[in-house]
Design a protein around this motif. Structure first.
Motif, short mmCIF file in Angstrom:
data_model
loop_
_atom_site.label_atom_id
_atom_site.label_comp_id
_atom_site.label_asym_id
_atom_site.label_seq_id
_atom_site.Cartn_x
_atom_site.Cartn_y
_atom_site.Cartn_z
N MET A 1 25.95 30.14 65.18
CA MET A 1 26.50 29.50 63.91
C MET A 1 27.78 28.84 64.56
O MET A 1 28.75 29.46 65.49
N VAL A 2 28.33 27.78 64.12
CA VAL A 2 29.42 26.98 64.50
C VAL A 2 30.51 27.30 63.39
O VAL A 2 30.31 27.04 62.30
N PHE A 3 31.73 27.65 63.96
CA PHE A 3 32.86 27.95 63.08
C PHE A 3 33.70 26.79 63.41
O PHE A 3 34.03 26.49 64.48
N GLY A 4 34.59 26.28 62.46
CA GLY A 4 35.41 25.49 62.61
C GLY A 4 36.55 25.26 61.62
O GLY A 4 36.38 25.89 60.84
N GLY A 5 37.75 24.81 62.04
CA GLY A 5 38.75 24.80 61.26
C GLY A 5 39.04 23.49 60.57
O GLY A 5 38.61 22.45 61.15
N GLY A 6 39.55 23.41 59.63
CA GLY A 6 39.94 21.95 59.05
C GLY A 6 41.39 21.59 58.76
O GLY A 6 42.00 22.61 58.57
N GLY A 7 41.62 20.64 58.94
CA GLY A 7 43.02 20.10 58.85
C GLY A 7 43.07 18.83 57.92
O GLY A 7 42.21 17.87 58.04
N LEU A 8 44.39 18.50 57.54
CA LEU A 8 44.38 17.23 56.69
C LEU A 8 45.43 16.34 57.55
O LEU A 8 46.13 16.69 58.29
N ILE A 9 44.69 15.09 57.66
CA ILE A 9 45.71 14.08 58.39
C ILE A 9 46.10 12.76 57.55
O ILE A 9 45.56 12.22 56.81
N TYR A 10 47.38 13.15 57.28
CA TYR A 10 48.01 11.92 56.45
C TYR A 10 48.34 10.66 57.28
O TYR A 10 49.01 10.69 58.40
N ALA A 11 48.09 9.48 56.62
CA ALA A 11 48.31 8.14 57.27
C ALA A 11 49.54 7.71 56.58
O ALA A 11 49.60 7.75 55.30
N GLY A 12 50.56 7.27 57.30
CA GLY A 12 51.81 6.67 56.58
C GLY A 12 51.51 5.07 56.94
O GLY A 12 51.01 4.71 57.79
N LEU A 13 52.48 4.45 56.23
CA LEU A 13 52.66 3.07 56.43
C LEU A 13 54.07 2.48 56.92
O LEU A 13 54.97 3.33 56.99
N ASN A 14 53.87 1.67 58.10
CA ASN A 14 54.98 1.23 58.71
C ASN A 14 55.21 -0.29 58.78
O ASN A 14 54.90 -0.95 59.74
N ASP A 15 55.68 -0.79 57.70
CA ASP A 15 55.93 -2.17 57.85
C ASP A 15 57.25 -2.34 57.49
O ASP A 15 58.23 -2.06 56.68
N SER A 58 37.27 13.99 51.84
CA SER A 58 36.66 13.68 50.56
C SER A 58 36.53 15.40 49.79
O SER A 58 36.60 16.38 50.80
N PRO A 59 36.27 15.62 48.94
CA PRO A 59 36.01 17.10 48.11
C PRO A 59 34.93 17.73 48.96
O PRO A 59 35.19 18.94 49.23
N GLU A 60 33.97 17.08 49.42
CA GLU A 60 33.01 17.62 50.19
C GLU A 60 33.63 18.20 51.52
O GLU A 60 33.12 19.29 52.08
N GLU A 61 34.12 17.16 52.21
CA GLU A 61 34.93 17.57 53.42
C GLU A 61 35.95 18.80 53.34
O GLU A 61 35.81 19.66 54.14
N LEU A 62 36.60 18.94 52.17
CA LEU A 62 37.63 19.94 52.05
C LEU A 62 37.02 21.36 51.63
O LEU A 62 37.30 22.14 52.32
N ALA A 63 35.55 21.07 50.97
CA ALA A 63 34.89 22.27 50.64
C ALA A 63 34.17 22.67 52.16
O ALA A 63 34.38 24.01 52.42
N LYS A 64 33.75 22.12 52.80
CA LYS A 64 33.17 22.51 54.15
C LYS A 64 34.35 22.94 55.02
O LYS A 64 34.01 24.04 55.68
N ALA A 65 35.38 22.54 55.07
CA ALA A 65 36.64 23.04 55.93
C ALA A 65 36.77 24.52 55.16
O ALA A 65 37.36 25.42 56.03
N GLU A 66 37.07 24.71 53.92
CA GLU A 66 37.20 25.71 53.28
C GLU A 66 36.17 26.92 53.56
O GLU A 66 36.35 27.84 54.02
N ARG A 67 35.15 26.53 53.47
CA ARG A 67 33.91 27.40 54.02
C ARG A 67 33.92 28.00 55.32
O ARG A 67 33.81 28.94 55.79
#
Length: 306
Positions: A1-15, A58-67
């Motif tokens: 079984m593969v276990f992994g961690g999830g993280g959020l990547i926040y993209a910023g604007l630089n104009d 996405s909600p699905e990606e967040l749920a997968k990361a939490e799992r």
């Protein structure tokens, strides 16, 4: 079984202007007029509004990361328990989500009496093949086999349906690829991976067991003697329904140590629909084995939050 961690990547604007600084929509430079924005200010606002908005998982990606996070935590807790306890394995299948978790899923253990659920399934399939319901004689054996874990009834039914050869062929239909049937049925060897498959077949509407067979199996495994409703039932909350078949045995070949196993399901309408299998051996006593398998089962519910 593969276990992994999830993280959020926040993209910023630089104009920004030539100096590389960022300019927010509507912001004015020191030389701007508050009554008549310059052409430069208008262009900047247009540039920002045309840029894509930041997007997150996405909600699905967040749920997968939490799992994945919960599975990693559960594995750590089970490894810690392993360091101070007899050997065990556990598998959980959440029918609602389709997710399966296994810890040492392919390790083999002697079944002891949990094989009786397997024998029951094979009896039901044999009757289906013959186009009939289980006979009264078969049910006279099947009921005490499951509800009381009666060994004599099991031996009679095991022989009646064809013994090792017949049950071995039946296992292929049930998808039990890691279970080796023994003529002495209690010495059959299996894995939690296979036991989860078996439990799944008891409720699979598209599996080999038809509706009547599934109903019969549920009724028997839901009405075990009160003295034998330990193991999986220990994790059922008030109002939830459980099925169970337990196994326990001691052998001189193992120095008098105990094999203690539990398989079963916990359900509650659309909220909970989970199969659990815990196998263990080398326990010092039957009671210490019961304590171990219940602790393992409870850990799965604590971390997987089903």
């Amino acid at each position: 079984m593969v276990f992994g961690g999830g993280g959020l990547i926040y993209a910023g604007l630089n104009d920004g202007g030539p100096d590389g600084g960022s300019i927010l929509p509507g912001a004015l430079s020191a030389g701007d007029s508050t009554t008549g924005p310059s052409a430069g200010a208008v262009d900047t606002a247009a540039d920002v509004s045309a840029s894509p908005s930041p997007t997150g998982p996405s909600p699905e990606e967040l749920a997968k990361a939490e799992r994945a996070k919960r599975e990693k935590q559960l594995t750590a807790a089970l490894k810690k328990l392993t360091a101070s306890s007899p050997e065990f394995s556990v598998a959980v299948q959440d029918k609602k989500t389709g997710e399966t978790y296994a810890y040492r899923g392919d390790e083999k253990y002697e079944t002891a009496s949990i094989v009786k659920a397997q024998i029951l399934a094979c009896m039901l399939l044999k009757d289906q093949d013959a186009g009939r319901d289980p006979s009264s004689a078969e049910m006279t054996l099947a009921k005490p086999m499951i509800q009381l874990s009666d060994n004599n009834a099991t031996t009679s039914l095991f022989t009646r349906i064809g013994g090792k050869t017949a049950v071995g062929k039946c296992n292929k239909r049930l998808g039990l690829t890691e279970t080796a049937v023994n003529t002495s049925w209690g010495l059959t060897r299996t894995t939690v991976d296979d036991q989860i498959k078996l439990l799944g077949e008891f409720v699979d509407t598209k599996g080999p067991l038809d509706a009547d067979s599934r109903k019969t199996a549920f009724k028997l495994m839901n009405t075990v003697n009160a003295a034998q409703d330990w193991g999986v039932p220990a994790i059922a909350k008030s109002g939830e329904t459980f099925t169970v078949k337990n196994g326990w045995d001691t052998r001189s070949a193992d120095g008098g140590l105990w094999a203690v196993n539990t398989i079963g399901r916990v359900t509650d309408g659309d909220d909970v629909d989970v199969s659990v299998a815990v196998l263990s051996h080398n326990n010092k006593s039957m009671q210490s084995g019961i304590t171990l398998v219940e602790k393992v089962a409870k850990l799965t519910r604590q971390y997987l939050k089903y």
